[in-house]
Design an enzyme around this catalytic site. Structure first.
Site, mmCIF file in Angstrom:
data_model
loop_
_atom_site.group_PDB
_atom_site.id
_atom_site.type_symbol
_atom_site.label_atom_id
_atom_site.label_comp_id
_atom_site.label_asym_id
_atom_site.label_seq_id
_atom_site.Cartn_x
_atom_site.Cartn_y
_atom_site.Cartn_z
ATOM 1 N N GLU A 97 -22.421 -20.857 -80.920
ATOM 2 C CA GLU A 97 -22.744 -21.011 -82.340
ATOM 3 C C GLU A 97 -22.345 -19.739 -83.098
ATOM 4 O O GLU A 97 -22.592 -18.623 -82.636
ATOM 5 C CB GLU A 97 -24.249 -21.255 -82.448
ATOM 6 C CG GLU A 97 -24.817 -21.408 -83.836
ATOM 7 C CD GLU A 97 -26.330 -21.633 -83.810
ATOM 8 O OE1 GLU A 97 -26.888 -21.900 -84.878
ATOM 9 O OE2 GLU A 97 -26.944 -21.555 -82.720
ATOM 10 N N LYS A 109 -24.520 -28.414 -88.762
ATOM 11 C CA LYS A 109 -25.842 -28.412 -88.121
ATOM 12 C C LYS A 109 -26.854 -29.141 -89.003
ATOM 13 O O LYS A 109 -27.031 -28.818 -90.173
ATOM 14 C CB LYS A 109 -26.278 -26.973 -87.871
ATOM 15 C CG LYS A 109 -27.552 -26.826 -87.049
ATOM 16 C CD LYS A 109 -27.795 -25.358 -86.715
ATOM 17 C CE LYS A 109 -29.006 -25.164 -85.803
ATOM 18 N NZ LYS A 109 -29.176 -23.725 -85.458
ATOM 19 N N CYS A 160 -27.464 -26.004 -81.326
ATOM 20 C CA CYS A 160 -28.722 -25.309 -81.037
ATOM 21 C C CYS A 160 -29.964 -26.174 -81.313
ATOM 22 O O CYS A 160 -30.262 -27.081 -80.560
ATOM 23 C CB CYS A 160 -28.753 -23.985 -81.807
ATOM 24 S SG CYS A 160 -29.920 -22.776 -81.129
#
Length: 293
Positions: free
Chosen positions: A51, A122, A155
């Site tokens: 990330e 995300k 994540c």
């Protein structure tokens, strides 16, 4: 016609774990290319990077985040990754801070031998990310590639079962996860990262492969967990977890078609077909369209 197990094509997947340094974009980009080249030399053809791997993660201000963000795919980092993917004939999934006008997104780009394929933003923002980024607005796209159908998560997205279920229902064979895992409250010293357990559970309950590339090191006081891994469609790791502290390339040979073949667990049960869509909506209210599974 479906391939038989004896003729199925193996894909060598690599998770590239390293330590980006916040603000040192050229150094981080050079490190990513070095690892891509090393993994390609070992035969890897699908690679996942961490990330925000070109910018670093722990921003102090939105202005700092904005200064390190780039247009996608028109920025210099994407240009570098596109060039190396074309030169080596590989497919990359890499985390990047994306600038879209005045909006910022914690994003991941999917790049193949023929260039830019697509972007994931995300969906679930973690902690101070909420100060810098907009929540992702592209849903959970699944990208068709020569290796198979690739989904992406970043994540904190993996803490939400919907992330994987929607992508499984859209036909993803593998979900690639650029990530920056941190220790979770209540985690005993020396215990594996909670994220590795969540990844194994998601792979098993959706019969899909998941490849997670984490970073290592401590950035502005924040410790990161490492432990990158590739999990098979039965839920067990097929490579990794990697070290908590060291740069490492985690490699696995996988038959992505097995994700679909192994969904029939026995004479009665298939994990996606057994869903009670009379009790809950087929696509969990996402508004997205189911694919072939």
């Amino acid at each position: 016609m479906a391939l038989s197990p004896s003729t199925a094509q193996q894909t060598r997947v690599a998770c590239l774990q390293f330590e980006p340094l916040v603000g040192e974009k050229q150094r981080n980009l050079d490190a990513s290319v070095r690892l891509i080249e090393a993994a390609a030399a070992e035969g890897a053809r699908l690679m996942v990077l961490p990330e925000l791997c070109n910018s670093g993660y722990v921003f102090e201000t939105r202005e700092e985040a904005f200064s390190l963000a780039e247009a996608v795919p028109g920025g210099p980092s994407c240009a570098t990754w596109i060039a190396v993917a074309q030169r080596l004939g590989v497919t990359l999934v890499a985390g990047i801070a994306e600038r879209d006008g005045n909006a910022l997104y914690n994003a991941a780009v999917v790049i193949g031998p023929d260039g830019y394929i697509g972007t994931f933003r995300k969906v679930h923002l973690w902690n101070a990310e909420n100060l810098f980024f907009e929540p992702g607005n592209l849903g959970f796209p699944v990208f068709n590639t020569p290796h198979g159908r690739i989904g992406v998560a970043i994540c904190y997205d993996i803490w939400f079962p919907e992330t994987f279920r929607i992508q499984a229902l859209k036909g993803a064979d593998i979900v690639c996860v650029p990530t920056n895992w941190v220790p979770i409250p209540g985690q005993a010293p020396g215990r594996e990262a909670m994220a590795t357990i969540l990844t194994m559970a998601a792979a098993h309950s959706n019969s899909m492969f998941i490849a997670c590339a984490d970073r290592v090191g401590t950035e502005r006081g924040q410790l990161f967990e490492g432990q990158s891994l590739v999990v098979g469609c039965t839920g067990w790791p097929v490579a990794g977890p990697a070290s908590r502290v060291a740069e490492e390339i985690v490699i696995a040979d996988v038959d992505l078609g097995e994700a679909r073949r192994s969904r029939n667990w026995n004479a009665f049960n298939q994990v996606l077909r057994d869903r009670r869509t009379d009790v809950y909506s087929e696509m969990l209210g996402s508004g997205q369209t189911p694919g072939w599974y």
